[in-house]
Design a protein around this motif. Structure first.
Motif, PDB file in Angstrom:
ATOM      1  N   GLU A 101      11.681   3.741  -4.720  1.00 34.44           N
ATOM      2  CA  GLU A 101      11.707   4.132  -3.311  1.00 34.44           C
ATOM      3  C   GLU A 101      10.284   4.364  -2.848  1.00 34.44           C
ATOM      4  O   GLU A 101       9.557   5.162  -3.434  1.00 34.44           O
ATOM      5  CB  GLU A 101      12.533   5.411  -3.119  1.00 34.44           C
ATOM      6  CG  GLU A 101      13.991   5.226  -3.467  1.00 34.44           C
ATOM      7  CD  GLU A 101      14.792   6.509  -3.317  1.00 34.44           C
ATOM      8  OE1 GLU A 101      14.452   7.349  -2.438  1.00 34.44           O
ATOM      9  OE2 GLU A 101      15.737   6.702  -4.093  1.00 34.44           O
ATOM     10  N   VAL A 102       9.893   3.632  -1.795  1.00 34.02           N
ATOM     11  CA  VAL A 102       8.541   3.777  -1.263  1.00 34.02           C
ATOM     12  C   VAL A 102       8.591   3.888   0.259  1.00 34.02           C
ATOM     13  O   VAL A 102       9.561   3.499   0.897  1.00 34.02           O
ATOM     14  CB  VAL A 102       7.621   2.583  -1.646  1.00 34.02           C
ATOM     15  CG1 VAL A 102       7.520   2.441  -3.147  1.00 34.02           C
ATOM     16  CG2 VAL A 102       8.089   1.298  -1.019  1.00 34.02           C
ATOM     17  N   GLU A 103       7.519   4.449   0.797  1.00 34.66           N
ATOM     18  CA  GLU A 103       7.361   4.541   2.250  1.00 34.66           C
ATOM     19  C   GLU A 103       5.992   3.992   2.598  1.00 34.66           C
ATOM     20  O   GLU A 103       4.988   4.336   1.941  1.00 34.66           O
ATOM     21  CB  GLU A 103       7.467   6.018   2.660  1.00 34.66           C
ATOM     22  CG  GLU A 103       7.324   6.254   4.144  1.00 34.66           C
ATOM     23  CD  GLU A 103       7.430   7.737   4.506  1.00 34.66           C
ATOM     24  OE1 GLU A 103       6.975   8.070   5.600  1.00 34.66           O
ATOM     25  OE2 GLU A 103       7.934   8.541   3.695  1.00 34.66           O
ATOM     26  N   LEU A 104       5.928   3.119   3.589  1.00 33.41           N
ATOM     27  CA  LEU A 104       4.643   2.549   3.985  1.00 33.41           C
ATOM     28  C   LEU A 104       3.826   3.630   4.693  1.00 33.41           C
ATOM     29  O   LEU A 104       4.328   4.348   5.551  1.00 33.41           O
ATOM     30  CB  LEU A 104       4.848   1.361   4.931  1.00 33.41           C
ATOM     31  CG  LEU A 104       5.655   0.189   4.375  1.00 33.41           C
ATOM     32  CD1 LEU A 104       5.692  -0.945   5.402  1.00 33.41           C
ATOM     33  CD2 LEU A 104       5.097  -0.314   3.067  1.00 33.41           C
ATOM     34  N   ALA A 105       2.557   3.727   4.322  1.00 37.83           N
ATOM     35  CA  ALA A 105       1.669   4.674   4.989  1.00 37.83           C
ATOM     36  C   ALA A 105       1.399   4.192   6.414  1.00 37.83           C
ATOM     37  O   ALA A 105       1.492   3.001   6.697  1.00 37.83           O
ATOM     38  CB  ALA A 105       0.354   4.778   4.204  1.00 37.83           C
ATOM     39  N   PRO A 106       1.046   5.128   7.310  1.00 33.38           N
ATOM     40  CA  PRO A 106       0.735   4.705   8.678  1.00 33.38           C
ATOM     41  C   PRO A 106      -0.394   3.695   8.700  1.00 33.38           C
ATOM     42  O   PRO A 106      -1.279   3.729   7.837  1.00 33.38           O
ATOM     43  CB  PRO A 106       0.295   6.006   9.367  1.00 33.38           C
ATOM     44  CG  PRO A 106       0.813   7.102   8.504  1.00 33.38           C
ATOM     45  CD  PRO A 106       0.888   6.558   7.114  1.00 33.38           C
ATOM     46  N   GLU A 107      -0.374   2.823   9.693  1.00 29.91           N
ATOM     47  CA  GLU A 107      -1.420   1.810   9.822  1.00 29.91           C
ATOM     48  C   GLU A 107      -2.746   2.482  10.155  1.00 29.91           C
ATOM     49  O   GLU A 107      -2.798   3.420  10.945  1.00 29.91           O
ATOM     50  CB  GLU A 107      -1.034   0.827  10.931  1.00 29.91           C
ATOM     51  CG  GLU A 107      -1.948  -0.366  11.018  1.00 29.91           C
ATOM     52  CD  GLU A 107      -1.554  -1.296  12.159  1.00 29.91           C
ATOM     53  OE1 GLU A 107      -2.403  -2.119  12.523  1.00 29.91           O
ATOM     54  OE2 GLU A 107      -0.417  -1.206  12.651  1.00 29.91           O
ATOM     55  N   GLU A 108      -3.811   2.000   9.545  1.00 29.57           N
ATOM     56  CA  GLU A 108      -5.143   2.499   9.864  1.00 29.57           C
ATOM     57  C   GLU A 108      -5.724   1.664  10.986  1.00 29.57           C
ATOM     58  O   GLU A 108      -5.815   0.455  10.872  1.00 29.57           O
ATOM     59  CB  GLU A 108      -6.049   2.425   8.633  1.00 29.57           C
ATOM     60  CG  GLU A 108      -5.581   3.310   7.508  1.00 29.57           C
ATOM     61  CD  GLU A 108      -6.553   3.373   6.359  1.00 29.57           C
ATOM     62  OE1 GLU A 108      -7.694   2.927   6.516  1.00 29.57           O
ATOM     63  OE2 GLU A 108      -6.155   3.874   5.303  1.00 29.57           O
ATOM     64  N   LEU A 109      -6.082   2.297  12.060  1.00 34.26           N
ATOM     65  CA  LEU A 109      -6.600   1.557  13.214  1.00 34.26           C
ATOM     66  C   LEU A 109      -8.111   1.630  13.284  1.00 34.26           C
ATOM     67  O   LEU A 109      -8.702   2.571  12.864  1.00 34.26           O
ATOM     68  CB  LEU A 109      -5.988   2.114  14.508  1.00 34.26           C
ATOM     69  CG  LEU A 109      -4.460   2.040  14.529  1.00 34.26           C
ATOM     70  CD1 LEU A 109      -3.910   2.768  15.744  1.00 34.26           C
ATOM     71  CD2 LEU A 109      -4.001   0.594  14.543  1.00 34.26           C
TER      72      LEU A 109
END
Length: 109
Positions: A101-109
């Motif tokens: 189970e994984v969660e994508l980290a927020p996108e770095e802008l």
């Protein structure tokens, strides 16, 4: 053989996907193949541990390969890093990851 992996995308939506263990894929490539992140926002460096666009949080208790020096260095500079952060491109898909189970980290802008 395929394994099931649960991936929570950046919108918070859970996807249960099947990933082949016999195609030498990594977690970042699985995310891309299912288009769980917009094109150009994940795997920007092509899986060389040169960016943190595929950073994800490991939410299950799976035994994962050790972080390489490159991965450690990249995560040291990345944003939104948590204790469980890993680069998806550095996690090869193997039978041992069944149920990961994984969660994508927020996108770095």
């Amino acid at each position: 053989m395929d394994i099931k992996i649960k991936i929570t995308d950046r919108e918070g939506i859970l996807h249960e996907v099947e990933a082949p263990t016999d195609m030498n894929m990594n977690l970042m490539e699985v995310v891309r193949s299912y288009e769980l992140a917009p094109e150009g926002t994940i795997g920007i460096c092509g899986g060389m541990a040169m960016c943190a666009s595929c950073q994800c949080y490991i939410r299950s208790e799976h035994e994962l390969p050790e972080k390489s020096d490159d991965e450690e260095a990249m995560l040291a500079e990345a944003f939104n890093v948590e204790e469980s952060s890993r680069l998806g491109c550095q996690i090869p898909i193997s039978p041992e990851l069944e149920g990961l189970e994984v969660e994508l980290a927020p996108e770095e802008l």
